[in-house]
Scaffold this active site. Structure first.
Site, PDB file in Angstrom:
ATOM      1  CG  HIS A 124      13.825 -82.414 -23.249  1.00 25.40           C
ATOM      2  ND1 HIS A 124      13.789 -81.813 -22.012  1.00 25.40           N
ATOM      3  CD2 HIS A 124      13.788 -81.397 -24.149  1.00 25.40           C
ATOM      4  CE1 HIS A 124      13.710 -80.500 -22.147  1.00 25.40           C
ATOM      5  NE2 HIS A 124      13.710 -80.222 -23.446  1.00 25.40           N
TER       6      HIS A 124
ATOM      7  CG  HIS B 155      12.884 -74.973 -33.835  1.00 27.62           C
ATOM      8  ND1 HIS B 155      13.573 -76.169 -33.815  1.00 27.62           N
ATOM      9  CD2 HIS B 155      13.162 -74.354 -32.657  1.00 27.62           C
ATOM     10  CE1 HIS B 155      14.229 -76.269 -32.669  1.00 27.62           C
ATOM     11  NE2 HIS B 155      14.008 -75.184 -31.953  1.00 27.62           N
TER      12      HIS B 155
ATOM     13  CG  ASP C 184      20.394 -69.752 -24.718  1.00 26.71           C
ATOM     14  OD1 ASP C 184      20.924 -69.256 -23.722  1.00 26.71           O
ATOM     15  OD2 ASP C 184      20.468 -70.957 -25.017  1.00 26.71           O
TER      16      ASP C 184
END
Length: 413
Positions: free
Chosen positions: A17, A106, A361
């Site tokens: 980002h 993650h 996704d």
């Protein structure tokens, strides 16, 4: 680190980002026609928001060449490539719950442990946004390989979950022994693969099953993994740098550096471990004649005199390309960020429940296809430049008596 390659060096930059992402490409040969139009098609194939089963993040991923070309021609100097992040939504991550928890499986926790600080929004450098630089650089490498050697690189979805394009059977525990698979990799092209969007599995029935499977997981706010198979055709023999930079080793390095990858196998892979050597060995045969300049390759490109009757080796023997098609498969895990509530621990070591927010996704496999192709191009490009240097250096020496020069062997003199 953030640089890949030795002779064709690519350094990527950017987080999920930040203002922009991109790369610097060093080592591109001078004198090649290159504009954004040569790079954009692969960028568009990789971009998010292409279907109902991908992340809804809407990015155009328009690439801009910042340096290294003049009047559409490469100068041989570093090429700067930039893509602006137009659809940033840091607010998706700026909530109390997301700040408290490292997301299960993650990179939140491991990045914090390594650097002592991490990007608070998205996945930072572990995000798939980082692969934009790889794809842009790969498109440059591909253009050179195509024009100089006629090399073609095509990847496709081979499986999602338990749905396979070529499922293993007792007769064919590996796709390498399946005549239908071997026939397909000789002719498959990207246009055919993209005719089966959004899954990119080049089979109508298989594609429909996979698409439905991903849709089912998305509806449950869950995710699923799968595999991508890639074939490299018209690759010259002699590429690869034994012992530690064998061609399959550099391919594995490249593929396992892609986010979410969990496995790599080349040629017959693990299925080849289940067949005897009498079946697995690849006998040599005379290579068919190839007209000079076929597939856009230079007429100066030497072609091998021999090829193999079968190709369980996947086009590489002893870590060196043998001229046969190179093919391999890469495994991708289910995306880590899911919408389901998960019991886990906070950064402060307290047990709690995380329901992750954001745009993700449910399956990364279809969008990974151009990323796999691009990393394959970077590996082959680096290997080609290394071999060109070796052959040029050798050609400046006087021929040794009683030894057949490499050039004569390759040209069948």
């Amino acid at each position: 680190m953030s640089t890949f390659g030795t002779h064709f060096r690519v350094t990527t930059y950017g987080e999920s980002h930040c203002l922009s992402v991109g790369c610097i490409v060093d080592g591109c040969p001078p004198g090649m026609a290159l504009t954004e139009d040569d790079i954009q098609p692969q960028m568009t194939r990789r971009r998010p928001g292409q279907s109902a089963i991908t992340t809804p993040r809407n990015e155009k991923d328009r690439v801009e060449i910042q340096s290294g070309t003049e009047f559409g021609i490469t100068l041989g100097t570093p090429i700067g490539l930039r893509v602006m992040n137009e659809n940033q939504r840091k607010q998706d991550y700026g909530n109390k719950t997301m700040d408290l928890y490292p997301r299960p499986s993650h990179a939140d926790w491991t990045y914090l442990e390594k650097y002592g600080v991490k990007a608070s929004s998205g996945g930072g450098r572990s995000s798939a946004r980082e692969t934009i630089g790889r794809v842009a650089a790969g498109a440059i490498a591909e253009k050179y390989l195509r024009e100089a050697y006629g090399i073609e690189i095509v990847a496709f979805t081979a499986s999602i979950g338990q749905e396979f394009l070529f499922p293993p059977t007792p007769t064919h525990p590996t796709a390498a022994t399946n005549p239908e698979f071997l026939k397909m990799i000789q002719t498959i092209d990207r246009k055919t693969v993209d005719n089966f969007l959004p899954v990119r599995c080049p089979n109508k029935e298989g594609s429909e099953r996979m698409e439905q499977l991903v849709a089912d997981f998305k509806a449950r706010e869950d995710s699923i993994g799968g595999t991508v198979t890639c074939v490299i055709r018209n690759c010259p023999s002699g590429l690869g740098e034994p012992c530690f930079d064998k061609l399959e080793a550099t391919l594995a390095h490249a593929m396992l550096s892609i986010p979410a990858t969990k496995g790599f196998e080349i040629g017959s892979g693990f299925g080849g471990c289940q067949v005897p050597g009498s079946i697995h060995n690849d006998p040599f045969i005379k290579a068919p004649a190839v007209p000079p300049g076929q597939n856009g390759a230079s007429s100066q490109v030497p072609r091998p005199r021999l090829t193999t009757k079968t190709n369980n080796s996947g086009g590489i023997q002893g870590g060196i390309s043998n001229g046969a098609p190179i093919y391999f498969t890469v495994g991708f895990k289910p995306p880590a960020t899911i919408g389901q509530a998960q019991t886990t621990a906070t950064y402060d070591e307290e047990e709690g429940v995380l329901e992750a927010k954001g745009r993700h996704d449910p399956c990364v496999v279809p969008r990974a296809v151009p990323i796999v192709e691009s990393m394959a191009a970077l590996v082959v490009m680096d290997a080609v430049l290394a071999q060109q240097a070796r052959q040029t250096a050798r050609s400046l020496l006087s021929p040794l008596k009683g030894i057949v020069p490499v050039q004569q062997v390759q040209q069948g003199v």
